[in-house]
Design an enzyme around this catalytic site. Sequence first.
Site, PDB file in Angstrom:
ATOM      1  N   ARG A 167     -11.396  10.204  10.749  1.00  0.00           N
ATOM      2  CA  ARG A 167     -10.950  10.147  12.149  1.00  0.00           C
ATOM      3  C   ARG A 167     -11.800  11.054  13.016  1.00  0.00           C
ATOM      4  O   ARG A 167     -12.065  10.759  14.177  1.00  0.00           O
ATOM      5  CB  ARG A 167      -9.465  10.504  12.235  1.00  0.00           C
ATOM      6  CG  ARG A 167      -8.618   9.409  11.600  1.00  0.00           C
ATOM      7  CD  ARG A 167      -7.139   9.690  11.724  1.00  0.00           C
ATOM      8  NE  ARG A 167      -6.383   8.729  10.935  1.00  0.00           N
ATOM      9  CZ  ARG A 167      -5.084   8.817  10.713  1.00  0.00           C
ATOM     10  NH1 ARG A 167      -4.390   9.805  11.237  1.00  0.00           N
ATOM     11  NH2 ARG A 167      -4.474   7.903   9.984  1.00  0.00           N
ATOM     12  N   LYS A 181      -5.479   2.084  -0.907  1.00  0.00           N
ATOM     13  CA  LYS A 181      -6.133   3.175  -0.173  1.00  0.00           C
ATOM     14  C   LYS A 181      -5.127   4.239   0.204  1.00  0.00           C
ATOM     15  O   LYS A 181      -4.060   3.868   0.697  1.00  0.00           O
ATOM     16  CB  LYS A 181      -6.764   2.563   1.073  1.00  0.00           C
ATOM     17  CG  LYS A 181      -7.429   3.536   2.001  1.00  0.00           C
ATOM     18  CD  LYS A 181      -7.896   2.825   3.247  1.00  0.00           C
ATOM     19  CE  LYS A 181      -8.248   3.873   4.274  1.00  0.00           C
ATOM     20  NZ  LYS A 181      -8.417   3.332   5.580  1.00  0.00           N
ATOM     21  N   LYS A 211      -1.959   0.540   2.027  1.00  0.00           N
ATOM     22  CA  LYS A 211      -2.652   1.672   2.653  1.00  0.00           C
ATOM     23  C   LYS A 211      -1.590   2.629   3.150  1.00  0.00           C
ATOM     24  O   LYS A 211      -0.713   2.242   3.936  1.00  0.00           O
ATOM     25  CB  LYS A 211      -3.495   1.140   3.809  1.00  0.00           C
ATOM     26  CG  LYS A 211      -4.094   2.205   4.692  1.00  0.00           C
ATOM     27  CD  LYS A 211      -5.013   1.575   5.731  1.00  0.00           C
ATOM     28  CE  LYS A 211      -5.515   2.628   6.701  1.00  0.00           C
ATOM     29  NZ  LYS A 211      -6.369   2.045   7.742  1.00  0.00           N
TER      30      LYS A 211
HETATM   31  C1  PBG Z   1      -9.086   2.138  10.257  1.00  0.00           C
HETATM   32  C2  PBG Z   1      -9.506   2.830   9.019  1.00  0.00           C
HETATM   33  C3  PBG Z   1      -9.296   4.170   8.656  1.00  0.00           C
HETATM   34  C4  PBG Z   1      -9.960   4.352   7.453  1.00  0.00           C
HETATM   35  C5  PBG Z   1     -10.521   3.130   7.106  1.00  0.00           C
HETATM   36  N1  PBG Z   1     -10.207   2.196   8.082  1.00  0.00           N
HETATM   37  C6  PBG Z   1      -8.643   5.259   9.381  1.00  0.00           C
HETATM   38  C7  PBG Z   1      -7.180   5.320   9.487  1.00  0.00           C
HETATM   39  O1  PBG Z   1      -6.446   4.459   9.013  1.00  0.00           O
HETATM   40  O2  PBG Z   1      -6.750   6.280  10.137  1.00  0.00           O
HETATM   41  C8  PBG Z   1     -10.049   5.640   6.699  1.00  0.00           C
HETATM   42  C9  PBG Z   1     -11.233   5.747   5.823  1.00  0.00           C
HETATM   43  C10 PBG Z   1     -11.495   7.113   5.330  1.00  0.00           C
HETATM   44  O3  PBG Z   1     -10.724   8.060   5.547  1.00  0.00           O
HETATM   45  O4  PBG Z   1     -12.535   7.265   4.685  1.00  0.00           O
HETATM   46  N2  PBG Z   1      -7.757   1.856  10.359  1.00  0.00           N
END
Ligand code: PBG
Length: 329
Positions: free
Chosen positions: A204, A247, A194
Site C-alpha cells: 500500500r 493470499k 484474500k
Molecule cells: C489490490 C491488491 C493488494 C495487494 C494485491 N492486490 C492490496 C490490498 O488488498 O490492500 C497486496 C499485495 C501485497 O501486499 O504484496 N487490492
Amino acid sequence: MDLRHRPRRLRRTPALRRLARETRLHPADLIAPLFVEHGRGVRTPLPSLPGQTRWSPDTVVEEAQRLAGLGVGAVILFGLPAQKDARGTSGFDPAGPVPEALARLAKATPDLVLMADVCLCEYTDHGHCGVLAGGDVDNDATLPLLAAEAVAYARAGAHVVAPSAMMDGQVAAIRGGLDAAGLSTTAVLAYSAKSASAFYGPFRDAAGSTPGKGDRKGYQMDFANRTEALREVLLDVEEGADAVMVKPAGPNLDWIADAADAVDVPVAAYQVSGEYAALHAAADRGWLDLDRAAQETLVAIRRAGARWILTYFAGHAAEALRSGRWDRG
Ligand code: PBG
C-alpha cells in the site's frame, strides 16, 4: 542398537537428501509482481520493498526480459496512475500505464505469461477496492467497473486478468464482460481467499493505496476463518475462474491445502509484500539468512499445495534455482 526404523538413513548424504526431497521449486511456477507508472526511463526503488522498483512502460520491458531469461513463468502488473477519482476510472483508461506496458510486453516478451491485477484501490482517491455509497463499498456498482478494467487489460495484451477486489460475483461479472467483448480466450485468476491482512502494508505504501478512511474488513476475509476460505474458492470456480488464489500465502497454508484438495484448477498463492519485507528487515539486522529463509518459505507454500507462487522473490529464486544453489542437499 537394533533400530529397524531409521529415517536418518535417507538424510545421510546430499545425494540421498536430494533423492528423498518431496517438494521442488521451478522458475516456471513463479509469478513476479511489477509496479508500473507513466513516463519514460523510470527506475525508482521502493523503500518499503527492498530490491523492488517502480517502472515505466519502457523500463518494465527490460525487467520482464531479465525475468524471462531466468525462466520465470509470468509477471503480474500493478498500475500507479497519474490521476485518481472516486470511481477509479483511470483503471480502465486504455492509455493508462498498465495497458501501455502490456502492449509493449506482448511484443517484447512472447514467452512470458502476462497478468494484470484488477482492482479499484490503486485508482480510487479514497483507496477502497470498490465505489462508495453512504460510506460503504457498493458491491454491485463496483462489478461493471472491474469488468471494464479487465476488458481494457485483456485488449492491451494480458493473457490473464486477476481480480483482487473481493467483491461478490466479481469473477462472473468479469467473465461476462470479457466474453461480451469477444475476449473469451482471456483467463481469469481469481484472488479467491484474500484476508484483511496486516501484511499488505509495504504494498500500500508502494502503490499509494491505503484506504483514507476505514479498513477493508467489509470485503476482505476474516483471517480467522477456514471454512469460509474454501467456500470463496469453490464459488469462484463455479463462476468460471480458470485458477484460484490464496493470499497472503504464509499465514494461510491451510487455505492453500484445502483449495488444492478441493478443486481441479491451478491453485496460486501470493507471498505478499509484508512477508517479503519482514524477511528483508530481519536479514538486515543479521537475525536470519535471507536466501535460506526465502527458500524455506517458498518451499512451504509449494508443499502446502500451491502450483503457482506470486512472490517478490521470483527473480532471486529463479537465479538461485538456475545456479543450483537451491536444490542442493
Ligand atoms: C489490490 C491488491 C493488494 C495487494 C494485491 N492486490 C492490496 C490490498 O488488498 O490492500 C497486496 C499485495 C501485497 O501486499 O504484496 N487490492
